[in-house]
Design a protein around this motif. Structure first.
Motif, PDB file in Angstrom:
ATOM      1  N   GLY A 155       0.770  -1.245   0.000  1.00 40.97           N
ATOM      2  CA  GLY A 155       0.000   0.000   0.000  1.00 40.97           C
ATOM      3  C   GLY A 155       0.794   1.283   0.000  1.00 40.97           C
ATOM      4  O   GLY A 155       0.232   2.367  -0.185  1.00 40.97           O
ATOM      5  N   ASN A 156       2.121   1.211   0.212  1.00 37.82           N
ATOM      6  CA  ASN A 156       2.881   2.458   0.168  1.00 37.82           C
ATOM      7  C   ASN A 156       4.300   2.226  -0.329  1.00 37.82           C
ATOM      8  O   ASN A 156       4.752   1.095  -0.489  1.00 37.82           O
TER       9      ASN A 156
ATOM     10  N   ASP B  99       2.035   9.053  -5.022  1.00 37.69           N
ATOM     11  CA  ASP B  99       1.330   9.685  -3.909  1.00 37.69           C
ATOM     12  C   ASP B  99       1.156   8.744  -2.718  1.00 37.69           C
ATOM     13  O   ASP B  99       0.639   9.160  -1.671  1.00 37.69           O
ATOM     14  N   SER B 100       1.600   7.489  -2.863  1.00 38.12           N
ATOM     15  CA  SER B 100       1.575   6.556  -1.728  1.00 38.12           C
ATOM     16  C   SER B 100       2.906   6.564  -0.970  1.00 38.12           C
ATOM     17  O   SER B 100       3.074   5.820  -0.004  1.00 38.12           O
ATOM     18  N   MET B 101       3.858   7.409  -1.396  1.00 40.21           N
ATOM     19  CA  MET B 101       5.141   7.494  -0.694  1.00 40.21           C
ATOM     20  C   MET B 101       4.953   8.050   0.721  1.00 40.21           C
ATOM     21  O   MET B 101       4.183   8.980   0.933  1.00 40.21           O
TER      22      MET B 101
ATOM     23  N   PRO C 158      -7.260  -3.842  -9.053  1.00 41.02           N
ATOM     24  CA  PRO C 158      -7.905  -3.566  -7.756  1.00 41.02           C
ATOM     25  C   PRO C 158      -9.318  -3.011  -7.873  1.00 41.02           C
ATOM     26  O   PRO C 158     -10.176  -3.307  -7.036  1.00 41.02           O
ATOM     27  N   LEU C 159      -9.586  -2.222  -8.908  1.00 40.38           N
ATOM     28  CA  LEU C 159     -10.933  -1.677  -9.046  1.00 40.38           C
ATOM     29  C   LEU C 159     -11.915  -2.718  -9.589  1.00 40.38           C
ATOM     30  O   LEU C 159     -13.104  -2.661  -9.288  1.00 40.38           O
ATOM     31  N   VAL C 160     -11.424  -3.660 -10.379  1.00 39.28           N
ATOM     32  CA  VAL C 160     -12.281  -4.771 -10.806  1.00 39.28           C
ATOM     33  C   VAL C 160     -12.660  -5.600  -9.585  1.00 39.28           C
ATOM     34  O   VAL C 160     -13.819  -6.018  -9.430  1.00 39.28           O
ATOM     35  N   GLN C 161     -11.696  -5.832  -8.701  1.00 41.51           N
ATOM     36  CA  GLN C 161     -11.980  -6.550  -7.457  1.00 41.51           C
ATOM     37  C   GLN C 161     -12.986  -5.778  -6.611  1.00 41.51           C
ATOM     38  O   GLN C 161     -13.887  -6.368  -5.999  1.00 41.51           O
ATOM     39  N   ALA C 162     -12.845  -4.450  -6.585  1.00 35.95           N
ATOM     40  CA  ALA C 162     -13.768  -3.618  -5.812  1.00 35.95           C
ATOM     41  C   ALA C 162     -15.178  -3.679  -6.393  1.00 35.95           C
ATOM     42  O   ALA C 162     -16.166  -3.703  -5.650  1.00 35.95           O
TER      43      ALA C 162
ATOM     44  N   LYS D 193      -8.561  -0.938   4.309  1.00 34.67           N
ATOM     45  CA  LYS D 193      -8.233   0.470   4.038  1.00 34.67           C
ATOM     46  C   LYS D 193      -8.390   0.829   2.550  1.00 34.67           C
ATOM     47  O   LYS D 193      -7.589   1.571   1.999  1.00 34.67           O
ATOM     48  N   GLN D 194      -9.427   0.281   1.936  1.00 34.96           N
ATOM     49  CA  GLN D 194      -9.707   0.588   0.542  1.00 34.96           C
ATOM     50  C   GLN D 194     -11.131   1.122   0.401  1.00 34.96           C
ATOM     51  O   GLN D 194     -11.839   0.808  -0.545  1.00 34.96           O
TER      52      GLN D 194
END
Length: 289
Positions: free
Chosen positions: A68-69, A102-104, A195-199, A225-226
């Motif tokens: 995630g980061n 932006d996940s840094m 990930p959005l297909v899974q969502a 956390k999604q």
């Protein structure tokens, strides 16, 4: 760039960057746009390589989030990679792609900032960004920004139909994706790793479940956390269902149901944007779906 489905303004800006590259660029668009594909295609153009050549090119690297980061260890790997001496005659001989920059972590961003202050002359750093506010302003000020705009609906539909998909499937995928080309491609190709297909699959399960079943899912979803991805998926799935119901006669009850679902999802999005506690937000939403 020619093989990609891009808005005309986006294509123009990318071509301008290829002609006169800066040391760092942020490609900015929502999750699901297909930013990684654009980033790799841009890297290939900068290095004047084809797909196969890029795979084995020693001075090209992609860095992606871990759990995630992107942490300081990844930036240390980037720093080590930048110390390698490049060979060749091209002006740009090395390209680094940082996906989901932006996940840094803040520590990682501060370390990247030092690299941007004294960048190697032969190197371009491409960062994909979904949420600009997650990036330090000092990094943004030292990077060129390119906003990636979605092409219009007709151009998008025509593109996928020409690639062999039926108009009906393309129309449904467009509604489910909200016109995000990367997500639309993933839906059409049944890419279950996206990930959005899974969502979206998760959203369909939630919408088919009864209240007790939905509430039993709250703890696990909150831990993942999604929430933002789930809310997007619920919104697009409900919007697609509403459009379908509205196109048929005698479906007034279904139309009212999906309007109600969308109203509660929009409320949940506002609460999420104001940093509401995920578990409470999901509980409230699932009680009202």
């Amino acid at each position: 760039m020619e093989q990609l489905l891009l808005h005309l303004l986006t294509r123009k800006r990318l071509r301008a960057f290829i002609d006169t590259p800066s040391h760092a660029v942020q490609l900015i668009a929502p999750t699901g746009f297909g930013k990684s594909t654009v980033a790799v295609t841009l890297a290939r153009a900068l290095l004047n390589l084809n797909d196969k050549q890029l795979e084995s090119y020693p001075y090209f690297r992609r860095f992606t989030p871990d759990k995630g980061n992107i942490g300081i260890e990844t930036v240390r790997d980037i720093t080590t990679f930048l110390k390698l001496r490049t060979t060749g005659q091209g002006k740009i001989r090395r390209v680094i792609v940082i996906e989901s920059a932006d996940s840094m972590t803040i520590e990682a961003q501060n370390a990247i900032l030092k690299l941007l202050e004294e960048p190697p002359a032969d190197t371009v750093i491409i960062m994909t960004v979904s949420v600009e506010t997650h990036m330090l302003s000092t990094i943004t000020s030292r990077s060129q920004r390119i906003l990636l705009h979605s092409p219009d609906r007709q151009a998008t539909v025509t593109f996928f139909v020409q690639h062999g998909y039926s108009e009906e499937r393309v129309a449904t995928a467009y509604l489910m994706s909200g016109g995000l080309v990367g997500l639309m491609h993933a839906i059409l190709t049944s890419d279950t790793e996206h990930p959005l297909v899974q969502a979206i699959d998760q959203a369909k399960t939630i919408l088919k479940s009864d209240t007790i079943e939905r509430l039993a899912m709250v703890d696990e979803i909150a831990k993942e956390k999604q929430v933002d991805q789930l809310l997007f998926a619920l919104k697009q799935t409900s919007q697609a269902a509403l459009t379908h119901a509205a196109s048929q006669s005698g479906r007034d009850a279904a139309v009212r149901r999906w309007h109600s679902v969308l109203r509660y999802v929009h409320r949940a999005e506002k609460l999420h944007a104001s940093s509401a506690q995920p578990k409470l937000l999901l509980t409230d939403l699932f009680l009202n779906l």
